[in-house]
Enzyme design. Sequence first.
Site, short mmCIF file in Angstrom:
data_model
loop_
_atom_site.label_atom_id
_atom_site.label_comp_id
_atom_site.label_asym_id
_atom_site.label_seq_id
_atom_site.Cartn_x
_atom_site.Cartn_y
_atom_site.Cartn_z
N ALA A 1 0.83 -1.22 0.00
CA ALA A 1 0.00 0.00 0.00
C ALA A 1 0.86 1.25 0.00
O ALA A 1 0.52 2.25 0.62
CB ALA A 1 -0.92 -0.01 1.21
N ALA A 2 1.98 1.19 -0.73
CA ALA A 2 2.89 2.35 -0.71
C ALA A 2 2.60 3.32 -1.85
O ALA A 2 3.03 4.47 -1.81
CB ALA A 2 4.33 1.86 -0.80
N ASN B 1 -30.19 25.75 26.94
CA ASN B 1 -28.99 25.20 27.58
C ASN B 1 -27.75 26.07 27.39
O ASN B 1 -26.73 25.83 28.00
CB ASN B 1 -28.71 23.79 27.02
CG ASN B 1 -28.47 23.81 25.52
OD1 ASN B 1 -29.07 24.60 24.79
ND2 ASN B 1 -27.60 22.95 25.05
N GLY C 1 8.79 -0.77 -7.52
CA GLY C 1 8.10 -1.94 -8.05
C GLY C 1 7.57 -2.85 -6.95
O GLY C 1 7.96 -2.75 -5.79
N GLU D 1 4.12 -8.95 -17.90
CA GLU D 1 3.40 -7.68 -17.76
C GLU D 1 2.91 -7.19 -19.12
O GLU D 1 3.52 -7.47 -20.14
CB GLU D 1 4.32 -6.63 -17.13
CG GLU D 1 4.63 -6.91 -15.68
CD GLU D 1 3.39 -7.09 -14.83
OE1 GLU D 1 2.62 -6.12 -14.67
OE2 GLU D 1 3.15 -8.21 -14.35
N ARG E 1 -4.75 8.60 -9.22
CA ARG E 1 -6.03 8.70 -9.92
C ARG E 1 -7.23 8.90 -8.98
O ARG E 1 -8.31 9.23 -9.43
CB ARG E 1 -6.25 7.46 -10.81
CG ARG E 1 -5.45 7.51 -12.09
CD ARG E 1 -5.55 6.21 -12.85
NE ARG E 1 -4.77 5.15 -12.21
CZ ARG E 1 -4.87 3.86 -12.49
NH1 ARG E 1 -5.76 3.45 -13.39
NH2 ARG E 1 -4.13 2.97 -11.89
N ALA F 1 -48.32 26.70 30.42
CA ALA F 1 -47.99 26.96 29.02
C ALA F 1 -47.43 28.37 28.87
O ALA F 1 -47.86 29.30 29.55
CB ALA F 1 -49.22 26.79 28.15
C1 UD1 Z 1 0.62 -5.55 -10.78
C2 UD1 Z 1 1.24 -6.86 -11.30
C3 UD1 Z 1 0.39 -7.39 -12.44
C4 UD1 Z 1 -1.03 -7.58 -11.97
C5 UD1 Z 1 -1.59 -6.31 -11.39
C6 UD1 Z 1 -2.93 -6.55 -10.75
C7 UD1 Z 1 3.65 -6.66 -11.01
C8 UD1 Z 1 4.95 -6.40 -11.66
N1 UD1 Z 1 2.58 -6.60 -11.78
O1 UD1 Z 1 0.69 -4.62 -11.82
O2 UD1 Z 1 0.91 -8.60 -12.93
O3 UD1 Z 1 -1.84 -8.02 -13.05
O4 UD1 Z 1 -0.72 -5.80 -10.37
O5 UD1 Z 1 -3.48 -5.37 -10.31
O6 UD1 Z 1 3.62 -6.96 -9.84
N2 UD1 Z 1 2.98 -0.96 -4.91
C9 UD1 Z 1 3.83 -0.60 -3.90
N3 UD1 Z 1 5.10 -0.27 -4.21
C10 UD1 Z 1 5.56 -0.29 -5.48
C11 UD1 Z 1 4.70 -0.66 -6.50
C12 UD1 Z 1 3.40 -0.99 -6.19
O7 UD1 Z 1 3.44 -0.57 -2.74
O8 UD1 Z 1 6.75 0.03 -5.65
C13 UD1 Z 1 1.59 -1.30 -4.58
C14 UD1 Z 1 0.63 -0.26 -5.09
O9 UD1 Z 1 0.30 0.65 -4.06
C15 UD1 Z 1 -0.59 -1.10 -5.50
C16 UD1 Z 1 -0.02 -2.47 -5.81
O10 UD1 Z 1 1.25 -2.51 -5.25
O11 UD1 Z 1 -1.52 -1.25 -4.44
C17 UD1 Z 1 0.03 -2.74 -7.31
O12 UD1 Z 1 0.86 -1.81 -7.92
P1 UD1 Z 1 0.65 -1.36 -9.41
O13 UD1 Z 1 1.73 -0.45 -9.76
O14 UD1 Z 1 -0.74 -0.91 -9.60
O15 UD1 Z 1 0.87 -2.74 -10.19
P2 UD1 Z 1 0.49 -3.02 -11.69
O16 UD1 Z 1 1.47 -2.38 -12.57
O17 UD1 Z 1 -0.94 -2.73 -11.90
CA CA Z 2 -2.75 -1.62 -10.54
#
Ligand code: UD1
Ligand code: CA
Length: 455
Positions: free
Chosen positions: A9-10, A383, A77, A153, A15, A420
Amino acid sequence: MAIYSIILAAGEGKRMKSKTAKPLQKLCGKTLVEWVIDEAKKAGSTENVIVIGHKAEDVKAYLGEDIEYAYQYEQLGTGHAVMQGIKPLEGKSGTVMVLYGDTPLISSETLKKVFDEHKENNRAATVITAIAENPFGYGRIVRENGEICRIVEQKDASEEEQKICEINSGMYFFELDELKQALSRITNNNKQNEYYITDTIEILLKDGKTVGTYIADFEETLGVNDRVQLSQVEKILNDKLVKNAMLKGVTVIDPSSTYISAEAEIGMDTVIYPNTIIEGRTVIGEDCIIGPGTTLRNTVVGNGTEVINSVAVDSKVGDNTHVGPFAYLRPNSRVGNKVKIGDFVEVKNSSIGDGTKVSHLTYIGDADVGSRVNFGCGTVVVNYDGENKHRSVIEDDAFIGCNSNLVSPVRIEKGAYTAAGSTITDNVPEGALAIARSKQVVKENWTEKKNKKKK
Ligand code: UD1
Ligand code: CA
Protein backbone atom coordinates in the site's frame (compact mmCIF):
# COMPACT_ATOMS: atom_id res chain seq x y z
CA MET A 1 1.12 -23.72 10.42
CA ALA A 2 1.95 -20.07 10.64
CA ILE A 3 0.36 -17.67 8.15
CA TYR A 4 1.42 -14.07 7.69
CA SER A 5 0.43 -11.35 5.30
CA ILE A 6 2.24 -8.58 3.48
CA ILE A 7 -0.11 -5.91 2.20
CA LEU A 8 1.25 -3.54 -0.44
CA ALA A 9 0.00 0.00 0.00
CA ALA A 10 2.89 2.35 -0.71
CA GLY A 11 1.62 3.67 -4.04
CA GLU A 12 0.40 7.22 -4.40
CA GLY A 13 -2.96 6.40 -5.93
CA LYS A 14 -2.83 9.53 -8.10
CA ARG A 15 -6.03 8.70 -9.92
CA MET A 16 -8.10 8.98 -6.74
CA LYS A 17 -7.38 12.75 -6.86
CA SER A 18 -7.67 12.98 -3.10
CA LYS A 19 -6.01 14.54 -0.08
CA THR A 20 -6.62 11.26 1.74
CA ALA A 21 -4.11 8.43 1.44
CA LYS A 22 -5.56 5.77 -0.85
CA PRO A 23 -5.50 2.94 1.72
CA LEU A 24 -7.64 5.15 3.96
CA GLN A 25 -10.40 5.79 1.44
CA LYS A 26 -13.70 4.63 2.92
CA LEU A 27 -15.70 1.78 1.50
CA CYS A 28 -19.03 0.92 3.20
CA GLY A 29 -17.74 2.72 6.28
CA LYS A 30 -14.43 0.87 6.56
CA THR A 31 -11.13 1.89 4.97
CA LEU A 32 -9.89 0.03 1.90
CA VAL A 33 -6.91 -1.38 3.71
CA GLU A 34 -8.94 -2.50 6.74
CA TRP A 35 -11.10 -4.62 4.45
CA VAL A 36 -7.94 -6.40 3.33
CA ILE A 37 -6.42 -6.68 6.82
CA ASP A 38 -9.66 -8.06 8.27
CA GLU A 39 -10.01 -10.70 5.56
CA ALA A 40 -6.36 -11.70 5.98
CA LYS A 41 -6.92 -12.10 9.72
CA LYS A 42 -10.10 -14.10 9.18
CA ALA A 43 -8.12 -16.38 6.87
CA GLY A 44 -5.74 -17.11 9.73
CA SER A 45 -2.97 -14.58 9.29
CA THR A 46 -1.46 -13.85 12.67
CA GLU A 47 1.06 -11.20 11.71
CA ASN A 48 0.23 -8.54 9.16
CA VAL A 49 2.78 -6.22 7.63
CA ILE A 50 1.63 -3.27 5.60
CA VAL A 51 4.08 -1.67 3.20
CA ILE A 52 3.55 2.08 3.28
CA GLY A 53 5.21 5.00 1.52
CA HIS A 54 2.94 7.71 0.25
CA LYS A 55 1.29 9.49 3.24
CA ALA A 56 2.77 6.76 5.42
CA GLU A 57 2.30 8.68 8.65
CA ASP A 58 -1.43 9.18 7.99
CA VAL A 59 -1.88 5.46 7.43
CA LYS A 60 0.09 4.63 10.55
CA ALA A 61 -1.79 7.12 12.69
CA TYR A 62 -5.10 5.72 11.52
CA LEU A 63 -4.36 2.02 11.85
CA GLY A 64 -2.37 2.22 15.09
CA GLU A 65 -0.25 -0.43 16.73
CA ASP A 66 -2.32 -3.46 15.83
CA ILE A 67 -0.30 -4.08 12.70
CA GLU A 68 3.33 -3.96 11.59
CA TYR A 69 4.71 -1.41 9.18
CA ALA A 70 7.43 -1.51 6.54
CA TYR A 71 8.48 1.61 4.70
CA GLN A 72 9.05 1.88 0.99
CA TYR A 73 10.18 5.42 0.33
CA GLU A 74 10.68 5.03 -3.42
CA GLN A 75 8.24 2.92 -5.40
CA LEU A 76 10.67 0.75 -7.29
CA GLY A 77 8.10 -1.94 -8.05
CA THR A 78 6.02 -4.64 -6.40
CA GLY A 79 9.07 -6.87 -5.91
CA HIS A 80 10.91 -4.08 -4.14
CA ALA A 81 7.81 -3.46 -2.00
CA VAL A 82 7.69 -7.11 -0.91
CA MET A 83 11.44 -6.95 -0.09
CA GLN A 84 10.56 -4.25 2.46
CA GLY A 85 7.49 -6.10 3.71
CA ILE A 86 9.39 -9.28 4.39
CA LYS A 87 11.86 -7.57 6.74
CA PRO A 88 9.63 -7.61 9.85
CA LEU A 89 9.12 -11.35 9.25
CA GLU A 90 12.88 -12.04 9.50
CA GLY A 91 13.61 -15.32 11.24
CA LYS A 92 10.06 -16.61 10.84
CA SER A 93 9.01 -19.60 8.80
CA GLY A 94 5.63 -20.43 7.36
CA THR A 95 3.39 -19.17 4.62
CA VAL A 96 2.93 -15.56 3.64
CA MET A 97 0.15 -14.12 1.55
CA VAL A 98 0.89 -11.05 -0.50
CA LEU A 99 -2.15 -8.81 -0.93
CA TYR A 100 -2.86 -5.29 -2.17
CA GLY A 101 -4.23 -2.55 0.04
CA ASP A 102 -6.50 -1.43 -2.78
CA THR A 103 -8.07 -4.79 -3.61
CA PRO A 104 -10.72 -4.99 -0.91
CA LEU A 105 -13.13 -7.61 -2.28
CA ILE A 106 -10.83 -10.58 -1.73
CA SER A 107 -12.66 -12.77 0.78
CA SER A 108 -11.30 -14.83 3.63
CA GLU A 109 -13.22 -17.82 2.22
CA THR A 110 -11.21 -17.62 -1.00
CA LEU A 111 -7.94 -17.01 0.86
CA LYS A 112 -8.57 -20.12 3.00
CA LYS A 113 -9.22 -22.23 -0.09
CA VAL A 114 -6.05 -20.97 -1.74
CA PHE A 115 -4.05 -21.72 1.39
CA ASP A 116 -5.44 -25.28 1.57
CA GLU A 117 -4.55 -25.99 -2.08
CA HIS A 118 -1.16 -24.38 -1.60
CA LYS A 119 -0.39 -26.67 1.35
CA GLU A 120 -1.94 -29.87 -0.05
CA ASN A 121 0.25 -29.58 -3.16
CA ASN A 122 3.38 -28.65 -1.25
CA ARG A 123 3.89 -25.57 -3.35
CA ALA A 124 6.53 -22.90 -3.04
CA ALA A 125 4.05 -20.40 -4.47
CA THR A 126 0.41 -20.12 -5.54
CA VAL A 127 -0.70 -17.29 -7.78
CA ILE A 128 -4.30 -16.09 -7.53
CA THR A 129 -5.48 -15.53 -11.08
CA ALA A 130 -8.78 -14.68 -12.76
CA ILE A 131 -10.32 -14.68 -16.19
CA ALA A 132 -10.84 -11.12 -17.39
CA GLU A 133 -13.19 -10.06 -20.17
CA ASN A 134 -10.81 -7.23 -20.94
CA PRO A 135 -7.34 -8.21 -19.74
CA PHE A 136 -5.61 -5.06 -20.98
CA GLY A 137 -3.21 -3.60 -18.43
CA TYR A 138 -2.88 -6.71 -16.31
CA GLY A 139 -0.01 -9.15 -16.06
CA ARG A 140 -0.86 -12.33 -18.01
CA ILE A 141 -0.46 -15.93 -16.92
CA VAL A 142 1.66 -17.78 -19.47
CA ARG A 143 1.07 -21.56 -19.42
CA GLU A 144 2.85 -24.51 -20.99
CA ASN A 145 1.04 -27.86 -21.11
CA GLY A 146 -1.57 -26.29 -18.87
CA GLU A 147 0.92 -25.37 -16.14
CA ILE A 148 1.96 -21.82 -15.25
CA CYS A 149 5.48 -21.06 -16.45
CA ARG A 150 5.69 -17.29 -15.95
CA ILE A 151 3.83 -14.01 -15.64
CA VAL A 152 4.34 -11.33 -18.25
CA GLU A 153 3.40 -7.68 -17.76
CA GLN A 154 1.26 -5.87 -20.33
CA LYS A 155 4.18 -3.65 -21.34
CA ASP A 156 6.54 -6.60 -21.77
CA ALA A 157 4.06 -8.95 -23.46
CA SER A 158 4.31 -10.11 -27.05
CA GLU A 159 1.29 -9.78 -29.34
CA GLU A 160 0.50 -13.43 -28.78
CA GLU A 161 0.77 -13.08 -24.97
CA GLN A 162 -1.49 -10.04 -25.02
CA LYS A 163 -4.32 -12.28 -26.21
CA ILE A 164 -4.23 -14.28 -22.94
CA CYS A 165 -7.33 -13.62 -20.83
CA GLU A 166 -6.06 -15.20 -17.62
CA ILE A 167 -4.68 -12.35 -15.55
CA ASN A 168 -2.49 -12.07 -12.47
CA SER A 169 -4.55 -10.70 -9.58
CA GLY A 170 -1.35 -9.58 -7.86
CA MET A 171 -2.17 -11.77 -4.86
CA TYR A 172 -0.05 -14.77 -3.98
CA PHE A 173 0.78 -17.31 -1.31
CA PHE A 174 4.48 -18.04 -0.82
CA GLU A 175 6.52 -20.19 1.47
CA LEU A 176 8.50 -17.55 3.31
CA ASP A 177 11.97 -19.04 2.80
CA GLU A 178 11.34 -19.68 -0.92
CA LEU A 179 10.08 -16.13 -1.40
CA LYS A 180 13.11 -14.70 0.35
CA GLN A 181 15.66 -16.47 -1.79
CA ALA A 182 13.76 -15.81 -5.04
CA LEU A 183 13.40 -12.10 -4.20
CA SER A 184 17.15 -11.77 -3.81
CA ARG A 185 17.53 -12.76 -7.45
CA ILE A 186 15.03 -10.50 -9.26
CA THR A 187 16.29 -7.57 -11.33
CA ASN A 188 14.73 -4.44 -12.77
CA ASN A 189 15.67 -5.44 -16.25
CA ASN A 190 12.33 -4.72 -17.97
CA LYS A 191 10.36 -2.03 -19.79
CA GLN A 192 9.43 -0.21 -16.57
CA ASN A 193 12.81 -0.63 -14.82
CA GLU A 194 10.92 -1.97 -11.81
CA TYR A 195 11.50 -4.93 -9.55
CA TYR A 196 8.59 -7.22 -10.35
CA ILE A 197 7.33 -9.64 -7.70
CA THR A 198 6.00 -11.63 -10.66
CA ASP A 199 9.55 -12.59 -11.69
CA THR A 200 9.86 -14.78 -8.59
CA ILE A 201 7.48 -17.27 -10.21
CA GLU A 202 9.81 -18.06 -13.10
CA ILE A 203 12.80 -18.19 -10.72
CA LEU A 204 11.09 -20.72 -8.44
CA LEU A 205 10.05 -22.86 -11.40
CA LYS A 206 13.58 -22.86 -12.80
CA ASP A 207 14.80 -24.06 -9.41
CA GLY A 208 12.43 -27.01 -9.79
CA LYS A 209 9.97 -25.80 -7.16
CA THR A 210 6.24 -26.39 -7.39
CA VAL A 211 4.16 -23.37 -8.35
CA GLY A 212 0.41 -23.46 -8.91
CA THR A 213 -2.49 -21.17 -9.58
CA TYR A 214 -5.91 -20.61 -8.10
CA ILE A 215 -8.48 -19.15 -10.47
CA ALA A 216 -10.63 -16.81 -8.41
CA ASP A 217 -13.79 -14.94 -9.30
CA PHE A 218 -12.69 -11.84 -11.25
CA GLU A 219 -14.86 -9.65 -9.01
CA GLU A 220 -12.76 -10.52 -5.96
CA THR A 221 -9.64 -9.26 -7.70
CA LEU A 222 -11.07 -5.82 -8.56
CA GLY A 223 -8.76 -3.00 -7.57
CA VAL A 224 -9.75 0.52 -6.64
CA ASN A 225 -7.76 3.09 -8.59
CA ASP A 226 -10.26 5.92 -9.01
CA ARG A 227 -13.60 7.09 -7.67
CA VAL A 228 -15.53 5.30 -10.39
CA GLN A 229 -14.06 1.97 -9.31
CA LEU A 230 -14.62 2.94 -5.69
CA SER A 231 -18.35 3.32 -6.33
CA GLN A 232 -18.47 0.07 -8.33
CA VAL A 233 -16.82 -1.83 -5.51
CA GLU A 234 -19.02 -0.05 -2.95
CA LYS A 235 -22.10 -1.26 -4.82
CA ILE A 236 -20.85 -4.84 -4.89
CA LEU A 237 -20.02 -4.79 -1.18
CA ASN A 238 -23.24 -3.08 -0.15
CA ASP A 239 -25.28 -5.60 -2.13
CA LYS A 240 -23.48 -8.33 -0.19
CA LEU A 241 -24.06 -6.66 3.19
CA VAL A 242 -27.75 -6.07 2.49
CA LYS A 243 -28.14 -9.64 1.25
CA ASN A 244 -26.43 -10.93 4.41
CA ALA A 245 -28.89 -8.99 6.55
CA MET A 246 -31.81 -10.43 4.59
CA LEU A 247 -30.48 -13.97 4.98
CA LYS A 248 -30.34 -13.35 8.73
CA GLY A 249 -34.04 -12.49 8.84
CA VAL A 250 -34.20 -8.76 8.16
CA THR A 251 -36.80 -7.55 5.66
CA VAL A 252 -35.32 -4.98 3.29
CA ILE A 253 -38.05 -3.39 1.19
CA ASP A 254 -35.69 -1.85 -1.35
CA PRO A 255 -32.12 -3.22 -1.33
CA SER A 256 -31.01 -0.73 -3.97
CA SER A 257 -31.66 2.28 -1.71
CA THR A 258 -30.55 0.67 1.54
CA TYR A 259 -27.00 1.03 2.85
CA ILE A 260 -25.70 -1.15 5.65
CA SER A 261 -22.20 -0.74 7.05
CA ALA A 262 -19.90 -3.69 7.53
CA GLU A 263 -19.95 -3.33 11.31
CA ALA A 264 -23.73 -3.03 11.72
CA GLU A 265 -25.91 -5.71 13.31
CA ILE A 266 -29.65 -5.98 12.73
CA GLY A 267 -32.03 -8.35 14.53
CA MET A 268 -34.60 -10.75 13.13
CA ASP A 269 -37.95 -9.51 11.80
CA THR A 270 -36.83 -5.92 11.65
CA VAL A 271 -38.08 -4.15 8.54
CA ILE A 272 -35.94 -1.59 6.72
CA TYR A 273 -37.84 0.83 4.50
CA PRO A 274 -36.27 2.58 1.48
CA ASN A 275 -33.64 5.31 1.56
CA THR A 276 -32.18 4.20 4.84
CA ILE A 277 -28.49 4.40 5.76
CA ILE A 278 -27.14 2.31 8.60
CA GLU A 279 -23.64 3.51 9.34
CA GLY A 280 -20.77 2.54 11.63
CA ARG A 281 -21.26 0.30 14.61
CA THR A 282 -25.02 0.55 14.64
CA VAL A 283 -26.88 -2.25 16.41
CA ILE A 284 -30.61 -2.66 15.83
CA GLY A 285 -32.73 -5.18 17.75
CA GLU A 286 -35.57 -7.41 16.61
CA ASP A 287 -39.02 -6.39 15.33
CA CYS A 288 -38.07 -2.80 14.61
CA ILE A 289 -39.26 -0.58 11.80
CA ILE A 290 -36.44 1.57 10.43
CA GLY A 291 -37.09 4.12 7.70
CA PRO A 292 -38.09 5.23 5.24
CA GLY A 293 -35.50 7.97 4.97
CA THR A 294 -33.60 7.21 8.15
CA THR A 295 -29.90 7.53 8.96
CA LEU A 296 -28.48 5.76 12.01
CA ARG A 297 -24.81 6.23 12.80
CA ASN A 298 -23.13 4.35 15.66
CA THR A 299 -26.50 4.06 17.30
CA VAL A 300 -28.00 1.26 19.39
CA VAL A 301 -31.71 0.60 18.95
CA GLY A 302 -33.60 -1.88 21.15
CA ASN A 303 -36.40 -4.28 20.16
CA GLY A 304 -39.76 -3.30 18.71
CA THR A 305 -38.76 0.32 18.11
CA GLU A 306 -39.72 2.50 15.15
CA VAL A 307 -37.43 5.16 13.71
CA ILE A 308 -39.11 6.90 10.81
CA ASN A 309 -37.65 9.65 8.59
CA SER A 310 -35.14 10.53 11.28
CA VAL A 311 -31.45 10.84 12.00
CA ALA A 312 -29.65 9.44 15.06
CA VAL A 313 -25.94 9.79 15.73
CA ASP A 314 -23.88 8.17 18.52
CA SER A 315 -27.04 7.57 20.51
CA LYS A 316 -29.05 4.87 22.21
CA VAL A 317 -32.76 4.18 21.89
CA GLY A 318 -34.61 1.61 24.02
CA ASP A 319 -37.37 -0.93 23.37
CA ASN A 320 -40.83 -0.20 21.97
CA THR A 321 -39.99 3.44 21.46
CA HIS A 322 -41.23 5.59 18.63
CA VAL A 323 -38.95 8.13 16.94
CA GLY A 324 -40.01 10.46 14.16
CA PRO A 325 -40.99 11.40 11.64
CA PHE A 326 -38.36 14.13 11.35
CA ALA A 327 -36.58 13.74 14.67
CA TYR A 328 -32.88 14.32 15.20
CA LEU A 329 -31.01 12.53 17.96
CA ARG A 330 -27.62 14.16 18.25
CA PRO A 331 -24.60 12.59 19.95
CA ASN A 332 -25.04 11.07 23.38
CA SER A 333 -28.82 10.98 23.44
CA ARG A 334 -30.03 8.11 25.59
CA VAL A 335 -33.70 7.46 25.03
CA GLY A 336 -35.48 4.85 27.20
CA ASN A 337 -38.25 2.33 26.61
CA LYS A 338 -41.79 3.17 25.44
CA VAL A 339 -40.76 6.75 24.76
CA LYS A 340 -42.28 8.93 22.10
CA ILE A 341 -39.97 11.32 20.27
CA GLY A 342 -42.28 12.91 17.73
CA ASP A 343 -41.96 15.22 14.76
CA PHE A 344 -39.43 18.06 14.71
CA VAL A 345 -37.91 17.07 18.01
CA GLU A 346 -34.17 17.45 18.58
CA VAL A 347 -32.38 15.79 21.46
CA LYS A 348 -28.71 16.30 22.31
CA ASN A 349 -26.52 14.92 25.09
CA SER A 350 -29.57 14.12 27.18
CA SER A 351 -31.22 11.14 28.80
CA ILE A 352 -34.93 10.55 28.48
CA GLY A 353 -36.60 8.12 30.90
CA ASP A 354 -39.11 5.36 30.15
CA GLY A 355 -42.60 6.32 29.04
CA THR A 356 -41.78 9.98 28.47
CA LYS A 357 -43.54 11.78 25.63
CA VAL A 358 -41.92 14.52 23.58
CA SER A 359 -44.48 14.68 20.86
CA HIS A 360 -43.63 17.71 18.76
CA LEU A 361 -41.46 20.74 18.02
CA THR A 362 -39.20 20.49 21.03
CA TYR A 363 -35.50 20.88 21.79
CA ILE A 364 -33.95 18.99 24.66
CA GLY A 365 -30.24 19.73 25.04
CA ASP A 366 -28.01 18.83 28.00
CA ALA A 367 -30.88 17.61 30.19
CA ASP A 368 -31.70 14.61 32.32
CA VAL A 369 -35.34 13.80 31.90
CA GLY A 370 -37.08 11.26 34.14
CA SER A 371 -39.85 8.78 33.39
CA ARG A 372 -43.42 9.54 32.30
CA VAL A 373 -42.66 13.21 31.72
CA ASN A 374 -44.88 15.00 29.22
CA PHE A 375 -43.44 17.77 27.10
CA GLY A 376 -46.00 20.08 25.56
CA CYS A 377 -45.52 21.25 22.01
CA GLY A 378 -42.75 23.76 21.46
CA THR A 379 -40.67 23.34 24.60
CA VAL A 380 -37.10 24.56 24.58
CA VAL A 381 -34.43 23.62 27.07
CA VAL A 382 -32.36 26.81 26.98
CA ASN A 383 -28.99 25.20 27.58
CA TYR A 384 -26.64 27.85 26.19
CA ASP A 385 -26.09 31.32 27.59
CA GLY A 386 -23.80 32.39 24.78
CA GLU A 387 -20.68 31.26 26.57
CA ASN A 388 -21.38 28.10 28.50
CA LYS A 389 -23.66 25.10 28.32
CA HIS A 390 -25.69 24.24 31.43
CA ARG A 391 -27.62 21.11 32.38
CA SER A 392 -31.19 20.87 33.59
CA VAL A 393 -33.08 18.12 35.36
CA ILE A 394 -36.73 17.27 34.79
CA GLU A 395 -37.85 14.65 37.29
CA ASP A 396 -40.36 11.81 36.95
CA ASP A 397 -44.00 12.60 36.11
CA ALA A 398 -43.36 16.30 35.49
CA PHE A 399 -45.62 18.06 32.99
CA ILE A 400 -44.11 20.79 30.86
CA GLY A 401 -46.73 23.08 29.41
CA CYS A 402 -46.70 24.05 25.74
CA ASN A 403 -44.20 26.65 24.62
CA SER A 404 -42.18 26.62 27.84
CA ASN A 405 -38.58 27.76 28.05
CA LEU A 406 -36.58 25.94 30.70
CA VAL A 407 -33.57 28.20 31.27
CA SER A 408 -30.68 25.98 32.37
CA PRO A 409 -29.54 25.19 34.94
CA VAL A 410 -32.97 24.54 36.39
CA ARG A 411 -34.70 21.63 38.13
CA ILE A 412 -38.33 20.65 37.67
CA GLU A 413 -39.06 18.32 40.55
CA LYS A 414 -41.26 15.22 40.67
CA GLY A 415 -44.77 15.69 39.35
CA ALA A 416 -44.38 19.49 39.02
CA TYR A 417 -46.17 21.44 36.29
CA THR A 418 -45.11 24.44 34.27
CA ALA A 419 -47.87 26.55 32.77
CA ALA A 420 -47.99 26.96 29.02
CA GLY A 421 -45.90 29.86 27.75
CA SER A 422 -43.72 30.04 30.85
CA THR A 423 -40.07 30.98 30.88
CA ILE A 424 -38.79 28.99 33.85
CA THR A 425 -35.63 30.36 35.45
CA ASP A 426 -36.01 29.00 39.01
CA ASN A 427 -36.42 25.47 40.30
CA VAL A 428 -40.00 24.18 40.55
CA PRO A 429 -40.56 22.13 43.73
CA GLU A 430 -42.19 18.72 43.80
CA GLY A 431 -45.87 18.81 42.97
CA ALA A 432 -45.95 22.60 42.37
CA LEU A 433 -47.24 24.57 39.41
CA ALA A 434 -45.01 27.33 38.11
CA ILE A 435 -46.55 30.11 36.07
CA ALA A 436 -43.99 32.44 34.58
CA ARG A 437 -45.80 34.63 32.12
CA SER A 438 -47.58 37.99 32.39
CA LYS A 439 -51.20 37.84 33.42
CA GLN A 440 -53.76 38.29 30.68
CA VAL A 441 -55.32 41.77 30.50
CA VAL A 442 -58.73 42.11 28.82
CA LYS A 443 -59.83 45.50 27.44
CA GLU A 444 -63.56 45.42 26.84
CA ASN A 445 -64.94 46.85 23.60
CA TRP A 446 -61.46 47.77 22.48
CA THR A 447 -62.11 47.29 18.74
CA GLU A 448 -65.12 49.56 18.74
CA LYS A 449 -63.17 52.34 20.48
CA LYS A 450 -60.31 52.01 18.02
CA ASN A 451 -62.63 52.28 15.01
CA LYS A 452 -64.30 55.39 16.44
CA LYS A 453 -60.91 57.10 16.83
CA LYS A 454 -60.11 56.40 13.19
CA LYS A 455 -63.20 58.20 11.97
C1 UD1 B 1 0.62 -5.55 -10.78
C2 UD1 B 1 1.24 -6.86 -11.30
C3 UD1 B 1 0.39 -7.39 -12.44
C4 UD1 B 1 -1.03 -7.58 -11.97
C5 UD1 B 1 -1.59 -6.31 -11.39
C6 UD1 B 1 -2.93 -6.55 -10.75
C7 UD1 B 1 3.65 -6.66 -11.01
C8 UD1 B 1 4.95 -6.40 -11.66
N1 UD1 B 1 2.58 -6.60 -11.78
O1 UD1 B 1 0.69 -4.62 -11.82
O2 UD1 B 1 0.91 -8.60 -12.93
O3 UD1 B 1 -1.84 -8.02 -13.05
O4 UD1 B 1 -0.72 -5.80 -10.37
O5 UD1 B 1 -3.48 -5.37 -10.31
O6 UD1 B 1 3.62 -6.96 -9.84
N2 UD1 B 1 2.98 -0.96 -4.91
C9 UD1 B 1 3.83 -0.60 -3.90
N3 UD1 B 1 5.10 -0.27 -4.21
C10 UD1 B 1 5.56 -0.29 -5.48
C11 UD1 B 1 4.70 -0.66 -6.50
C12 UD1 B 1 3.40 -0.99 -6.19
O7 UD1 B 1 3.44 -0.57 -2.74
O8 UD1 B 1 6.75 0.03 -5.65
C13 UD1 B 1 1.59 -1.30 -4.58
C14 UD1 B 1 0.63 -0.26 -5.09
O9 UD1 B 1 0.30 0.65 -4.06
C15 UD1 B 1 -0.59 -1.10 -5.50
C16 UD1 B 1 -0.02 -2.47 -5.81
O10 UD1 B 1 1.25 -2.51 -5.25
O11 UD1 B 1 -1.52 -1.25 -4.44
C17 UD1 B 1 0.03 -2.74 -7.31
O12 UD1 B 1 0.86 -1.81 -7.92
P1 UD1 B 1 0.65 -1.36 -9.41
O13 UD1 B 1 1.73 -0.45 -9.76
O14 UD1 B 1 -0.74 -0.91 -9.60
O15 UD1 B 1 0.87 -2.74 -10.19
P2 UD1 B 1 0.49 -3.02 -11.69
O16 UD1 B 1 1.47 -2.38 -12.57
O17 UD1 B 1 -0.94 -2.73 -11.90
CA1 CA C 1 -2.75 -1.62 -10.54
